[in-house]
Scaffold this active site. Structure first.
Site, PDB file in Angstrom:
ATOM      1  N   CYS A  40       0.800  -1.227   0.000  1.00  0.00           N
ATOM      2  CA  CYS A  40       0.000   0.000   0.000  1.00  0.00           C
ATOM      3  C   CYS A  40       0.833   1.278   0.000  1.00  0.00           C
ATOM      4  O   CYS A  40       0.270   2.365  -0.158  1.00  0.00           O
ATOM      5  CB  CYS A  40      -0.941   0.017   1.204  1.00  0.00           C
ATOM      6  SG  CYS A  40      -0.029   0.054   2.752  1.00  0.00           S
ATOM      7  N   ASP A  42       2.321   2.588   2.574  1.00  0.00           N
ATOM      8  CA  ASP A  42       2.347   3.237   3.883  1.00  0.00           C
ATOM      9  C   ASP A  42       3.701   2.996   4.566  1.00  0.00           C
ATOM     10  O   ASP A  42       4.395   2.027   4.249  1.00  0.00           O
ATOM     11  CB  ASP A  42       1.208   2.711   4.769  1.00  0.00           C
ATOM     12  CG  ASP A  42      -0.146   3.185   4.261  1.00  0.00           C
ATOM     13  OD1 ASP A  42      -0.167   4.155   3.494  1.00  0.00           O
ATOM     14  OD2 ASP A  42      -1.160   2.580   4.619  1.00  0.00           O
ATOM     15  N   CYS A  65      -2.904   3.152   7.832  1.00  0.00           N
ATOM     16  CA  CYS A  65      -4.327   2.996   8.092  1.00  0.00           C
ATOM     17  C   CYS A  65      -4.597   2.679   9.565  1.00  0.00           C
ATOM     18  O   CYS A  65      -3.676   2.532  10.365  1.00  0.00           O
ATOM     19  CB  CYS A  65      -4.883   1.886   7.218  1.00  0.00           C
ATOM     20  SG  CYS A  65      -4.238   0.278   7.705  1.00  0.00           S
ATOM     21  N   CYS A 109      -0.890  -5.039   7.209  1.00  0.00           N
ATOM     22  CA  CYS A 109      -0.620  -3.794   7.948  1.00  0.00           C
ATOM     23  C   CYS A 109       0.162  -4.080   9.231  1.00  0.00           C
ATOM     24  O   CYS A 109       0.987  -3.270   9.657  1.00  0.00           O
ATOM     25  CB  CYS A 109      -1.925  -3.081   8.284  1.00  0.00           C
ATOM     26  SG  CYS A 109      -3.045  -2.917   6.882  1.00  0.00           S
TER      27      CYS A 109
HETATM   28 FE1  FES Z   1      -1.360   0.460   4.370  1.00  0.00          FE
HETATM   29 FE2  FES Z   1      -2.811  -0.677   6.216  1.00  0.00          FE
HETATM   30  S1  FES Z   1      -3.413  -0.202   4.203  1.00  0.00           S
HETATM   31  S2  FES Z   1      -0.755  -0.140   6.338  1.00  0.00           S
END
Ligand code: FES
Length: 127
Positions: A40, A42, A65, A109
């Site tokens: 993702c 992140d 998230c 995540c």
């Molecule tokens: Fe990226 Fe959860 S969607 S860490």
């Protein structure tokens, strides 16, 4: 027609998301790890202080998230006070279990928290 709302996250996850523990940065950490999710994009940064082979302080910053924030909150709670070896042995499934579960598509995540902690430990060990 009434649509029944299905809760994605359990109460414990939501609690850690709304009131995350150990958020922040650290001056002169003994170990620092920064990782990004290939799924993702992140990111997470983790800082540890180590004394007598035990994690005595831990902080993190997450750009992610709800599941990533809850995972890092509980992972840092779990790691605090552990020996380096015990903390290194923590897996994403330990984190997910401690949270009382995550939706299947959110399991990755929790890997961010595991990886950031492992990177911080690797950095500590390299010094
Ligand atoms: Fe990226 Fe959860 S969607 S860490």
């Amino acid at each position: 027609m009434q649509i029944k709302e299905k809760k994605m996250y359990n109460e414990k996850v939501l609690q850690h998301f709304k009131d995350p523990h150990n958020v922040g940065t650290m001056e002169n950490p003994d170990g620092y790890g920064e990782v990004g999710s290939s799924e993702c994009g992140d990111t997470m940064k983790m800082y540890i202080k180590v004394d007598d082979n035990k994690i005595t302080d831990i902080k993190y910053q997450t750009y992610g998230c709800c599941a990533a924030i809850a995972s890092s909150s509980i992972a840092t709670d779990m790691a605090l006070g552990k020996t380096i070896e015990e903390a290194q042995a923590m897996s994403k499934m330990d984190i997910v279990q401690e949270l009382g579960g995550l939706p299947e598509k959110k399991i990755h995540c929790s890997l961010l928290a595991e990886d950031a902690l492992k990177e911080a430990i690797k950095d500590y060990k390299s010094k």
